[in-house]
Enzyme design. Sequence first.
Site, PDB file in Angstrom:
ATOM      1  N   HIS A  40     -15.181   3.346  -7.758  1.00  0.00           N
ATOM      2  CA  HIS A  40     -14.072   3.472  -6.804  1.00  0.00           C
ATOM      3  C   HIS A  40     -13.872   2.087  -6.189  1.00  0.00           C
ATOM      4  CE1 HIS A  40     -12.112   6.178  -3.513  1.00  0.00           C
ATOM      5  NE2 HIS A  40     -11.778   4.935  -3.241  1.00  0.00           N
ATOM      6  N   THR A  66     -14.075  11.183  -8.067  1.00  0.00           N
ATOM      7  CA  THR A  66     -13.874  10.481  -6.794  1.00  0.00           C
ATOM      8  C   THR A  66     -12.592  11.011  -6.156  1.00  0.00           C
ATOM      9  OG1 THR A  66     -14.045   8.344  -5.676  1.00  0.00           O
ATOM     10  CG2 THR A  66     -12.615   8.411  -7.592  1.00  0.00           C
ATOM     11  N   CYS A  89      -6.964   2.124  -3.544  1.00  0.00           N
ATOM     12  CA  CYS A  89      -8.168   1.914  -4.357  1.00  0.00           C
ATOM     13  C   CYS A  89      -7.886   2.351  -5.802  1.00  0.00           C
ATOM     14  CB  CYS A  89      -9.334   2.734  -3.811  1.00  0.00           C
ATOM     15  SG  CYS A  89      -9.821   2.312  -2.135  1.00  0.00           S
TER      16      CYS A  89
END
Lengths: 208, 164
Positions: B48, B25, B31
């Site tokens: 994520h 990711t 995040c």
Amino acid sequence: MDAFRYFKEFKMDVLKEVGNIGAGNAATALSRLLDKPIDMGVPKVEILPFEQVADIVGGAEQIVVAIFLRVEGEAPGNLFFILNPEAAKNLLRRLKGIDIGQNDSFNEMEISALNEIGNILAGSYLSSLADFTKLSMSPTVPSLAIDMAGAILSYGLLQYGEMGDDALLIDTKFLEGTQEIEGQFFLIPDPASFAKIFESLGVPLEND
Amino acid sequence: MIEQKIVKVGMADLNVISESGLIRTTGLGSCVGVTLYEPSLKIAGMAHVMLPTSDIAREGQLNIAKYADTAIPELLARLLAMGASRSRLVAKMAGGSQMFAFGGKNDTMRIGPRNTESCKAKLLELGIPLLAEDSGGNYGRTIELECSTGVLFIRSVQMGAKEL
């Protein structure tokens, strides 16, 4: 996404005009700063899945210089001024009295200058918007980051995260002739701010 | 060179991978990228995570990959369905930074640390040991978990590369 169900073309046009007015004022401020005419693209209003927001500036891993400030007041939101690092260097070179380093990294002086430029541009963007809408909008102190676009822009999407997987943003590009001074303004009003903005401009909200 | 399988995980998204290849990711800011790994079967999952808790969700159809408290149980369920042994599962995570530093009264400003805390709490609750983490700071990260080894590679603009 539910919240955007009502966004007919007319409303998109209204938001484009909002972007136009804000960015127009910022472009004027920039051209004064540089003593050069600055052109501006036609603002775009886009409803994008989170995943695609960073694509507008070259992808989630693209390194960008970003000046971010939070808009507080009656129509809160997030405002980003984004440059690619090369464009930021070019911009700095045009300012008198700043000692520009030769390497790719940014020294303290350059970062401070960029912060100030961001401050001026974002401030003029916002103040014209506040005049236009008669809504109180006050910027927080701007903050600068040089990092991956995904990491930076995702911060502006958090308010949307609670509602869905798309965000609405008003995106305006700056251009200066053929020279590489290209920057982008992103205004990401909080979801609840749209009603306020439309109402202030006399745009009917219901039944469309 | 043999082309390696790469499974991508988008923002507020999750996915799994088995046997070999990478699960990746990009551009994690506040995040958090949470990974679960089962070493004997070489299967891995990654989420994520964007927000700490689904309690704040106001969306019609909940995207369970988006919230720490829903994404991690979903990852676990997916891996168990693929035959993972619950007792062998281990976790690694990265992200949760504070990209912009100002002490606003807005709670959103602290979302990175809150995401990290929430992910840890959920892992603890589910009894999955957290082997390693690289969280906090004020910079973005891209992470990749190598399925054959369980190594988590982390790249950042400011801090370079590291592996966990």
